[in-house]
Design an enzyme around this catalytic site. Structure first.
Site, mmCIF file in Angstrom:
data_model
loop_
_atom_site.group_PDB
_atom_site.id
_atom_site.type_symbol
_atom_site.label_atom_id
_atom_site.label_comp_id
_atom_site.label_asym_id
_atom_site.label_seq_id
_atom_site.Cartn_x
_atom_site.Cartn_y
_atom_site.Cartn_z
ATOM 1 N N GLN A 1 33.266 15.069 50.184
ATOM 2 C CA GLN A 1 33.364 16.532 50.043
ATOM 3 C C GLN A 1 34.187 17.179 51.155
ATOM 4 O O GLN A 1 34.304 18.400 51.199
ATOM 5 C CB GLN A 1 31.961 17.156 50.032
ATOM 6 C CG GLN A 1 31.094 16.715 48.865
ATOM 7 C CD GLN A 1 31.589 17.214 47.512
ATOM 8 O OE1 GLN A 1 32.401 18.141 47.433
ATOM 9 N NE2 GLN A 1 31.112 16.603 46.454
ATOM 10 N N LYS B 1 38.055 13.874 43.430
ATOM 11 C CA LYS B 1 37.590 15.171 43.943
ATOM 12 C C LYS B 1 38.719 15.912 44.670
ATOM 13 O O LYS B 1 38.522 17.013 45.176
ATOM 14 C CB LYS B 1 36.422 14.969 44.912
ATOM 15 C CG LYS B 1 35.162 14.450 44.231
ATOM 16 C CD LYS B 1 33.987 14.455 45.167
ATOM 17 C CE LYS B 1 32.856 13.589 44.711
ATOM 18 N NZ LYS B 1 32.062 14.146 43.604
HETATM 19 N N1 7TS Z 1 29.188 11.376 48.512
HETATM 20 C C1 7TS Z 1 29.215 12.701 48.337
HETATM 21 C C2 7TS Z 1 28.997 13.610 49.507
HETATM 22 C C3 7TS Z 1 29.450 13.226 47.062
HETATM 23 O O1 7TS Z 1 29.483 14.542 46.899
HETATM 24 C C4 7TS Z 1 29.641 12.347 45.969
HETATM 25 C C5 7TS Z 1 29.794 12.846 44.567
HETATM 26 C C6 7TS Z 1 29.635 10.975 46.234
HETATM 27 C C7 7TS Z 1 29.400 10.524 47.504
HETATM 28 C C8 7TS Z 1 29.916 9.979 45.158
HETATM 29 O O2 7TS Z 1 31.270 10.041 44.791
HETATM 30 P P1 7TS Z 1 31.825 9.130 43.609
HETATM 31 O O3 7TS Z 1 33.244 9.582 43.455
HETATM 32 O O4 7TS Z 1 31.696 7.729 44.030
HETATM 33 O O5 7TS Z 1 30.989 9.462 42.409
HETATM 34 N N2 7TS Z 1 29.270 14.129 44.348
HETATM 35 C C9 7TS Z 1 29.064 14.718 43.156
HETATM 36 C C10 7TS Z 1 28.579 16.024 43.050
HETATM 37 O O6 7TS Z 1 28.305 16.749 43.992
HETATM 38 N N3 7TS Z 1 28.492 16.355 41.760
HETATM 39 O O7 7TS Z 1 28.888 15.310 41.032
HETATM 40 C C11 7TS Z 1 29.259 14.288 41.889
#
Ligand code: 7TS
Length: 416
Positions: free
Chosen positions: A213, A236
């Protein structure tokens, strides 16, 4: 452009031009213009990123690192250029420290499994914070259980700020690694990473930062942060899904065993044993997500073209405008009021269930996330079932904020 605190800020018409690069934002949902405020879950993609993926399949498609043929060499060059772009984006010292992963979760799992095999013994401890996404809890829970080790938690206060004063007390010679998010996805807190790494460094303990984030919103410099691992997801930050980055200091990656075995990660194989490839390939088993890496490189170019400082200012402007407009609505309660925040507005309306509010917002074209946001321990601490979360990107605009406000007013009216 106008000069503001020495940053050249795009003016309203330039922001609108950037917004026009995102085809999906022209969509209507349930008869209303789409107001996309679920950027913390995944960002939308500009046409430049979409075109990179189309171009890859139309003109470059070949497997990387194996073919003598021209197309494979061109494809390999483009893939390795993407790695160098990611390296520069977070200011890593070497391309060998940049591992392509599926995303943040995959990157954290890689470190948790590989690090624990080499360094975690019964009785050892892994320290995480009270603000973590499940992706930065569960992998550590699995490996500590496997190894007879324990998870320790750095607590927070009711504003959603970590109690940094307790950090040193939680560290002991049993602590083998510290894993903390840069920015909380459910409350928007920006954690003081440099302060934490400075203390960890005094104890010689490596620090992993979950930057999922942070990277879309802030300038990230892994050398200035002085962390040992930094993980983030392409999807993201305007890039495709299924691609992410693990930054790891060579000193650690060299000492850690491979996470997965397969093609590409070996130097030689016989039935008794195998020798492993050099970094970063030792951690990249199998055919990688080539078009994902190329799309991520275009996303990085796009963000850098605008400038991370401009993006941050724009997003905080939209966040503050929304907070201002919503805070007078009946029953509005902000969840997460840390002094250093990213553009994540988590809130509740007294007496209303977040899910019901989310459904009525969607009926009026406004996309938010509701629930625990994969941070159940955060919700347990706040003693709430979940929140309504509006998360902003630079391509949102003032009309989006006004449509959110109008839709929320109507939802409150209907549900009260
Ligand atoms: N860490 C944080 C702080 C996140 O916000 C997320 C996903 C992940 C790890 C995992 O990321 P990924 O790309 O491996 O899935 N956060 C969110 C959210 O806030 N709403 O949907 C996914």
């Amino acid at each position: 452009m106008k000069l503001n605190n020495k940053i050249l800020l795009p003016d309203a018409s330039e922001w609108e031009r950037y917004r026009n690069d995102f085809p999906i934002l022209k969509k209507r949902i349930n008869g209303y213009p789409l107001v996309y405020l679920d950027n913390a879950a995944t960002s939308q993609k500009p046409r430049q990123v979409i075109q990179t993926i189309v171009d890859y399949y139309e003109t470059l498609n070949a497997n990387v690192h194996r073919g003598v043929h021209t197309l494979s060499q061109i494809s390999t060059d483009a893939f390795e250029q993407a790695r160098i772009k990611a390296q520069a984006f977070i200011n890593a010292e070497s391309h060998r420290e940049i591992i392509f992963t599926k995303g943040t979760s995959n990157a954290i799992n890689l470190v948790a499994y590989s690090f624990s095999r080499a360094f975690l013994s019964p009785g050892d401890e892994v320290l995480v914070s009270a603000l973590e996404h499940h992706s930065n809890i569960v992998p550590w829970q699995i490996v500590t259980k496997e190894r007879g080790a324990h998870l320790r938690i750095l607590p927070m206060n009711e504003k959603g700020e970590l109690l940094i004063g307790q950090f040193s007390n939680l560290i002991s010679d049993k602590t083998k690694i510290i894993a903390i998010s840069h920015v909380s996805n459910s409350l928007g807190t920006v954690n003081p990473i440099s302060e934490l790494t400075r203390i960890a460094r005094q104890h010689g303990i490596p620090v992993l930062i979950d930057g999922a984030q942070a990277v879309p919103h802030l300038k990230v410099d892994v050398q200035a942060l002085d962390c040992d691992f930094y993980c983030f997801s392409g999807h993201k930050m305007l890039g495709p899904t299924g691609i992410g980055i693990l930054f790891g200091k060579e000193e650690w990656l060299n000492k850690m065993p491979p996470f997965e075995g397969g093609g590409e990660m070996i130097q030689s194989v016989n039935y008794n044993d195998s020798t492993y490839n050099e970094l970063p390939f030792k951690f990249e088993a199998g055919t990688p997500h080539i078009e994902g890496a190329l799309g991520l490189a275009t996303a990085i170019d796009y963000l850098l073209h605008i400038g991370m400082d401009s993006i941050h200012q724009r997003e905080m402007f939209l966040y503050k405008l929304a907070l201002n407009r919503l805070s007078d609505l009946p029953g509005f309660k902000l969840v997460g009021s840390a002094s250093d925040k990213s553009p994540v507005l988590s809130f509740l309306i007294d007496g209303l269930h977040p899910y019901d509010v989310g459904v009525l917002l969607d009926k009026q074209g406004v996309a938010v996330r509701t629930g625990h946001h994969c941070t159940q321990p955060v919700m347990d601490f706040m003693q709430i079932p979940g929140t309504i979360r509006a998360s902003f990107s630079f391509y949102n605009n003032e009309d989006d904020v006004l449509q959110l406000e109008a839709a929320l007013k109507k939802a409150i009216q209907i549900l009260s």
